[in-house]
Design an enzyme around this catalytic site. Sequence first.
Site, short mmCIF file in Angstrom:
data_model
loop_
_atom_site.label_atom_id
_atom_site.label_comp_id
_atom_site.label_asym_id
_atom_site.label_seq_id
_atom_site.Cartn_x
_atom_site.Cartn_y
_atom_site.Cartn_z
N SER A 1 0.85 -1.29 -0.28
CA SER A 1 -0.03 -0.08 -0.15
C SER A 1 0.86 1.29 -0.11
O SER A 1 2.08 1.17 0.14
CB SER A 1 -0.90 0.01 1.41
OG SER A 1 -1.90 -1.13 1.29
N ASP B 1 -4.15 2.51 -1.74
CA ASP B 1 -3.45 3.71 -1.83
C ASP B 1 -4.51 5.00 -1.76
O ASP B 1 -5.41 5.27 -2.31
CB ASP B 1 -3.33 3.77 -3.54
CG ASP B 1 -2.48 2.44 -3.89
OD1 ASP B 1 -1.56 2.07 -3.22
OD2 ASP B 1 -2.73 2.21 -5.22
N SER C 1 -3.55 -3.32 -3.35
CA SER C 1 -2.76 -2.44 -2.85
C SER C 1 -3.79 -1.09 -1.95
O SER C 1 -4.82 -0.68 -2.80
CB SER C 1 -2.00 -1.55 -3.57
OG SER C 1 -1.23 -0.53 -3.30
#
Length: 429
Positions: free
Chosen positions: A306, A346, A344
Amino acid sequence: MRFPKLKQGIQAYLVSMLGIGLAWTASAVLANTSATHDLVESRPRVKDLGITIGRYAQGEMNAITDVQGVKVGHVTIHEGEGALLVGQGPVRTGVTVIIPREDVWHHKVPAGAFVLNGTGEMTGLAWVAESGFLEYPIALTNTLNVPRVADGVMSWMIQRYPDIGITDDTLTPVVAECDDSRLNDSQGRHVSPEDVVHALETATRGPVPEGSIGAGTGMVSYQFKGGIGTASRVLPSEDGGYRVGVLVNANHGRRHELTIAGVPVGQVYNTDLPNVSHKDSEESTVSALGKLPGEVPPQRRQDSGSIIIIIATDAPLDARQLSRLSRRATLGLARTGSISHHGSGDFVLAFSTGNVIPHYPEHRTFFMAHLADTHINPLFQATVEATEEAILNALLQATTVTGRDGRRFEAISIERLRSILNAYGRPIE
């Protein structure tokens, strides 16, 4: 060998006397430290290598703290070696805090956010989106520590504002996480509320320590050691002279994606450089690659990582404009090679110190300055540039860390990076 927990002044003195080149300040508290080679390495930032990112000038510290009033604090926990014993270690984790301004509870800052990919958590975003402001510090940590860190933020706030939840409003802390369990005893949840309070109490406006520190202690980026990175930009006077600062916790990406100054560094990092030429870079890169780093058979755990991106500016922007600024930060992320993987998280949060939103306005209306949208493009560009550089600073400043079960993530080699950029006609100092 283990060092006991040291008071900041003693620690800073010993570090300077040892000459190990770590730019820790009073904002960086190294708690429960084990004496390992991983932490004793002096490394350059992007500007030290002569790499130029974008067109705008950097701030004095090239950090988010170049925005007046912003403070950053860290607590780092680096303890134990060997096999994982859940609840005991090895521990490679920490917390990083960003305080937008003094007394942000009574003098709130406009804020906006953007989620590029939501496999993760940044608590409190619903209220930021609803209210358009931020009224407490931001804390960064690892995934399983979010509730304990939120507890620490609440304790600190209640200590400063004892009417919270009684005769005053309650609060929903902003805590953003990345998963450091590749190196850390994540289930142990070793960051305590007291650690968070300590990070907040010792946060400063000075240079920001980067790399394997605070929340970045156990982070991995582009399959190199990652962590905390920061950068800033100052607009020329004809564009308002405003400042933009960015701080990231980088824990994202695959090796083959990494791009630095337009060069596919990750693709050729493990190849024979004489076979790589900037004159026919596309053919030589493809032929040199073979199996891309990070290509492994499918498995249950994807370890996509991340990234958390925090933006501060002194430009007088409202919540809508700050949300727009947050979206532009993802362009800086993309310039380093990220594709924002399925797994991920983000998250981007932006705030402005250029206006004050009063806690309980005395009158029915209050006034704020407002930058015209027709003059916002330079801030977009400054955000993209500072985000890209902050991510690269996180990689360059991170030191090699060996964590649980002997797992080791190497810092990117500065000498190897020099060789690659030279091969592509982009020499660095």
